[in-house]
Design an enzyme around this catalytic site. Structure first.
Site, PDB file in Angstrom:
ATOM      1  N   HIS A   1      92.977  11.890  67.472  1.00  0.00           N
ATOM      2  CA  HIS A   1      93.044  11.045  66.269  1.00  0.00           C
ATOM      3  C   HIS A   1      92.675   9.611  66.627  1.00  0.00           C
ATOM      4  O   HIS A   1      93.097   9.099  67.664  1.00  0.00           O
ATOM      5  CB  HIS A   1      94.467  11.061  65.686  1.00  0.00           C
TER       6      HIS A   1
ATOM      7  N   ASP B   1     103.982  11.235  53.179  1.00  0.00           N
ATOM      8  CA  ASP B   1     103.313  10.111  53.832  1.00  0.00           C
ATOM      9  C   ASP B   1     102.272   9.506  52.905  1.00  0.00           C
ATOM     10  O   ASP B   1     102.125   8.288  52.816  1.00  0.00           O
ATOM     11  CB  ASP B   1     102.648  10.558  55.139  1.00  0.00           C
TER      12      ASP B   1
ATOM     13  N   ARG C   1     103.241   1.381  50.601  1.00  0.00           N
ATOM     14  CA  ARG C   1     103.219   0.334  51.633  1.00  0.00           C
ATOM     15  C   ARG C   1     102.012  -0.572  51.454  1.00  0.00           C
ATOM     16  O   ARG C   1     102.071  -1.785  51.678  1.00  0.00           O
ATOM     17  CB  ARG C   1     103.185   0.971  53.023  1.00  0.00           C
TER      18      ARG C   1
ATOM     19  N   SER D   1     103.569   7.676  60.230  1.00  0.00           N
ATOM     20  CA  SER D   1     102.560   8.101  59.257  1.00  0.00           C
ATOM     21  C   SER D   1     101.473   8.920  59.966  1.00  0.00           C
ATOM     22  O   SER D   1     101.123  10.024  59.546  1.00  0.00           O
ATOM     23  CB  SER D   1     101.969   6.840  58.603  1.00  0.00           C
TER      24      SER D   1
ATOM     25  N   LYS E   1     101.036  13.544  60.044  1.00  0.00           N
ATOM     26  CA  LYS E   1      99.849  14.322  59.650  1.00  0.00           C
ATOM     27  C   LYS E   1      99.369  15.194  60.809  1.00  0.00           C
ATOM     28  O   LYS E   1      98.962  16.337  60.630  1.00  0.00           O
ATOM     29  CB  LYS E   1      98.743  13.374  59.187  1.00  0.00           C
TER      30      LYS E   1
HETATM   31  N1  URA Z   1      96.776   5.077  59.285  1.00  0.00           N
HETATM   32  C1  URA Z   1      97.696   5.939  58.803  1.00  0.00           C
HETATM   33  O1  URA Z   1      97.444   7.126  58.651  1.00  0.00           O
HETATM   34  N2  URA Z   1      98.903   5.420  58.462  1.00  0.00           N
HETATM   35  C2  URA Z   1      99.226   4.127  58.611  1.00  0.00           C
HETATM   36  O2  URA Z   1     100.331   3.758  58.295  1.00  0.00           O
HETATM   37  C3  URA Z   1      98.247   3.260  59.105  1.00  0.00           C
HETATM   38  C4  URA Z   1      97.028   3.778  59.446  1.00  0.00           C
END
Ligand code: URA
Length: 438
Positions: free
Chosen positions: A82, A161, A168, A183, A187
């Site tokens: 990622h 999320d 946010r 976050s 995922k």
């Molecule tokens: N990328 C994400 O998936 N979440 C965040 O909070 C910031 C960047």
């Protein structure tokens, strides 16, 4: 339990338990806890932070809020990768076939681009015929047969999320290390990998502007991974300029193909070898990162990495002959040179501005619904440390027509370059590695 008590506890610096965090996340997902209370809690976290135990519990609560992908039918250690976002970041296009070529199964879900960052799925779709929607069964079978598949995010991964991130975004609570870490990791955990390699960007174009903050974020994510039994490593890399030379979908596919042939830009090649090597180590195919890098270099030199790319493109319905003849990729009819007005050395290139420039040309989406033009984009001719004379070409715009927009974009690209009379000290691209072993 009452949300107000949990908000107050966090506001006063307390540590929430796993069941309290699950209460908040589940209640928010169901719509029982309103945005204003969740915003107050997020702001309390922003100022008070979270303990590693809280961060892991929050991550699991969000990962459990939707589908959990079961990669069990795929044999071997599944390692995911990622990136925390970058301009010109085409690493997945290179690393996926590269590591698959040494027997690491890659079962990857990727996203589309929004705003100044591009998305792997859009890049792949610039190859004619390439399909990024496969049934779950076809996805698993393809990974078992050829070692890799990359599809668009399907199903309902970590919906809590998604809802919280949107909140946010409008309440000035994005830049919180525990909230970003949970976050991202929620995922990845829901996507089912056994091990995870994170590419954490640092610098002007990244979420985390300093190395110190980036290391904290990397450590928070590695701790979560370790806590939930997923081996995790994070590589911190500089993002004071775009990665490689190309920004734009088909242009980035072309650059990825060159990299798989061993002719890629130095920074891009180095980052891909390093991230790939960590995946190979976590996947159990090498004992050290250095040995894994050698193995991967060999796969580029012997043509196996490119052969895997072709098999992958072919398996997903794409025109694999682009690997031998990149001119078959979408091409913009016109190129416009962006010329330097002054002289000096390139000190930095604002990656975000380059990403916005490509988006304005049509390579990216300003809104989720916007369509994109695969052919257009920007290729850099000068990178950090290069010497520039007035009148030299800094970059090329690949466009459909010359217009007011392209003139504005040319100005934007020119302004993204910071020139200095002094040659800058060479800066390392790879700054630090964080692993569970510390
Ligand atoms: N990328 C994400 O998936 N979440 C965040 O909070 C910031 C960047």
């Amino acid at each position: 339990m009452r949300s107000v008590d949990l908000i107050q506890k966090k506001r006063d610096g307390g540590e929430l338990t796993a069941s309290e965090l699950t209460y908040l996340i589940d209640g928010y997902s169901r719509g029982d806890i309103p945005d204003y209370q969740m915003s107050a809690w997020a702001m309390a976290v922003f100022f008070r932070g979270m303990t590693p135990r809280e961060t892991a519990a929050l991550t699991l609560a969000m990962a459990n809020s939707g589908d959990q992908v079961d990669l069990g039918p795929i044999s071997g250690v599944k390692v995911d990768k990622h990136s925390t976002g970058g301009v010109g970041d085409k690493t997945t296009l290179i690393i996926a076939p590269l590591v698959a070529s040494v027997g690491i199964p890659v079962a990857k879900m990727s996203g589309r681009g929004l705003g100044h960052t591009g998305g792997t799925i859009d890049k792949l779709e610039s190859i004619e015929g390439f399909r990024t929607e496969l049934s779950r069964e076809r996805f698993m079978t393809q990974v078992n047969e050829i070692g890799l598949a990359v599809i668009g995010q399907s199903g309902n991964l970590a919906p809590a999320d998604k809802k919280l991130y949107a909140l946010r975004d409008v309440t000035a609570t994005v830049e919180s290390i525990p909230l970003i870490a949970s976050s991202v990791m929620s995922k990845k955990i829901a996507a089912g990998a056994d091990a995870i390699v994170l590419d954490v960007k640092t610098g002007s174009g990244a979420f985390m502007k300093t190395l110190e903050q980036s290391e904290q974020l990397a450590k928070a994510m590695v701790d979560i991974g370790t806590d939930v039994g997923r081996n995790t490593a994070a590589v911190i890399s500089d993002m004071d300029q775009p990665l490689g030379f190309a920004v734009g979908n088909a242009l980035e596919v072309q650059e990825s193909i060159e990299t798989l042939k061993g002719n890629g830009p130095e920074d891009l090649t180095e980052l891909c070898l390093t991230l790939g090597a960590h995946m190979v180590v976590l996947g159990g195919k090498a004992d050290s990162v250095e040995a894994a890098k050698e193995l991967l270099r060999g796969q580029i030199n012997n043509g196996e990495a490119l052969a895997k790319f072709k098999a992958f493109v072919d398996a997903q319905g794409g025109d694999a002959s682009v690997a031998d003849d990149p001119a078959r990729l979408p091409q913009a009819p016109i190129t416009i040179e962006v010329k330097a007005e002054g002289s000096g050395f390139v000190e930095a290139i604002e990656a975000e501005q380059l990403g916005l420039a490509a988006m304005l040309l049509g390579a990216g989406r300003a809104t989720k619904e916007a369509s994109i033009d695969y052919a257009v984009g920007v290729t850099l001719r000068k990178k950090v440390g290069d010497s520039v004379q007035a009148g030299d070409t800094l970059a090329l715009l690949h466009v459909r027509e010359s217009s007011e927009t392209t003139r504005n974009v040319a100005d934007r690209v020119r302004s993204a370059y910071a020139l200095n009379a002094e040659k800058p000290e060479p800066r390392a691209l790879l700054l630090s590695v964080v692993t569970s072993e510390g």
